[in-house]
Design a protein around this motif. Sequence first.
Motif, short mmCIF file in Angstrom:
data_model
loop_
_atom_site.label_atom_id
_atom_site.label_comp_id
_atom_site.label_asym_id
_atom_site.label_seq_id
_atom_site.Cartn_x
_atom_site.Cartn_y
_atom_site.Cartn_z
N THR A 1 0.85 -1.18 0.00
CA THR A 1 0.00 0.00 0.00
C THR A 1 0.88 1.23 0.00
N ARG B 1 0.75 5.52 -1.21
CA ARG B 1 -0.10 6.62 -1.65
C ARG B 1 0.74 7.88 -1.72
N GLU C 1 -8.31 1.62 -7.66
CA GLU C 1 -7.16 2.34 -8.18
C GLU C 1 -7.07 2.11 -9.69
N PRO C 2 -6.52 3.05 -10.44
CA PRO C 2 -5.83 4.26 -10.02
C PRO C 2 -6.73 5.46 -9.80
N THR D 1 -6.49 7.41 -6.26
CA THR D 1 -5.35 8.32 -6.15
C THR D 1 -5.50 9.51 -7.09
N GLN E 1 -8.19 11.99 -5.80
CA GLN E 1 -7.74 12.66 -4.57
C GLN E 1 -6.68 13.71 -4.87
N SER E 2 -5.69 13.33 -5.65
CA SER E 2 -4.57 14.23 -5.92
C SER E 2 -4.92 15.32 -6.93
N THR F 1 2.81 7.49 -11.19
CA THR F 1 1.52 7.10 -10.64
C THR F 1 1.54 5.65 -10.19
N VAL G 1 2.82 4.85 -6.67
CA VAL G 1 2.18 5.33 -5.43
C VAL G 1 0.76 4.84 -5.21
N ILE G 2 0.14 4.23 -6.21
CA ILE G 2 -1.23 3.79 -6.01
C ILE G 2 -1.28 2.60 -5.05
N THR G 3 -2.43 2.42 -4.43
CA THR G 3 -2.63 1.28 -3.53
C THR G 3 -2.98 0.05 -4.36
#
Length: 324
Positions: A4, A6, A198-199, A202, A205-206, A278, A281-283
């Motif tokens: 995990t 993020r 995901e994605p 993320t 959110q970002s 990307t 960093v994604i879960t």
Amino acid sequence: MTSTFRGGAIAVGLLAALVLSACGGTGSTGSSSGGLEKTTIKVGALPIPDPAPLYIASAKGFFKEEGLTVEPVIIQGGAAALPQIKSGALDISQTNYVSTFLAASKGEKVKVIGDLYQATPNSFNIMVTKDSPIQTVADLKGKTILVNTFRNIGTLTIEATLKVAGLTAADVKFVEKPFPDMAAALTGGQADAGWMPEPFITATQSGAGFRKIADTMSGETENMAIAAWMATDDWAKKNPKTLAAFQRAMAKAQALAAKDRKEVEAVLPTYTKIDAKTASVITLGSYPTTMNESRLQRVADLMLAYKYIENPLNVKDLLVGSTG
């Protein structure tokens, strides 16, 4: 096996139009390549992290070693793929367990030929826009929630999440929308919340400040079995050598994905528009290496509890391949 991560500033627009290349052509039959019934097969897959092992197998030459050419074809969801494998437009497809077990309960002759993806915390969330008045699951009463397809893994896990807040499916409205289109639909006021993997979690959110309302993979849905490979019973019986070759190649790729996140990160940009930053960093969920009957039976039992199926379903009858 479970990772995990993020972070990062990823623009939502970059991921809003994820594309999976679909190749044309027809499967060939013959006795070459070890006597495979088909040497070219079309395999349905979603443009999300779940089917990464398919692309790992291709990149590493595992399919070639088995004498197979695999042509990926974009699909919207497991339920949508069922008519395509029944018609022969697809040989094998990614599916979610809920859609597959629901189809089997209605008499469809389908088989699960390989496990693919399992949930981890925050890998499937209910998301809202940054300025939404919705703050808790209880606030979803009377609201519209976007899902990729009806009566699938998304709606089932949402129902389990609603239950904790004293709500039921009757208290909300589900609307179908492909994952890449959800962010724009929510921003445009077409719905109040969206069930996202995901994605897209993320990215929204970002890039747009979206907020998580709930992790739908917690409580009774924690570590839920999500995705699998599916074929018709008839196809599996007519193409046993081709099926075995596919399973062998996928087993190697699945093992790599399970032990090394970097292998997944490397292929994501090759079949989606997820860039390397990307991907890092994604879960991610986890990639099981065997079909665990008890874990899969748990999905069917949950479906029975929420009345997705009317009678108990023995999932063992649907599995073709290595179990553990």
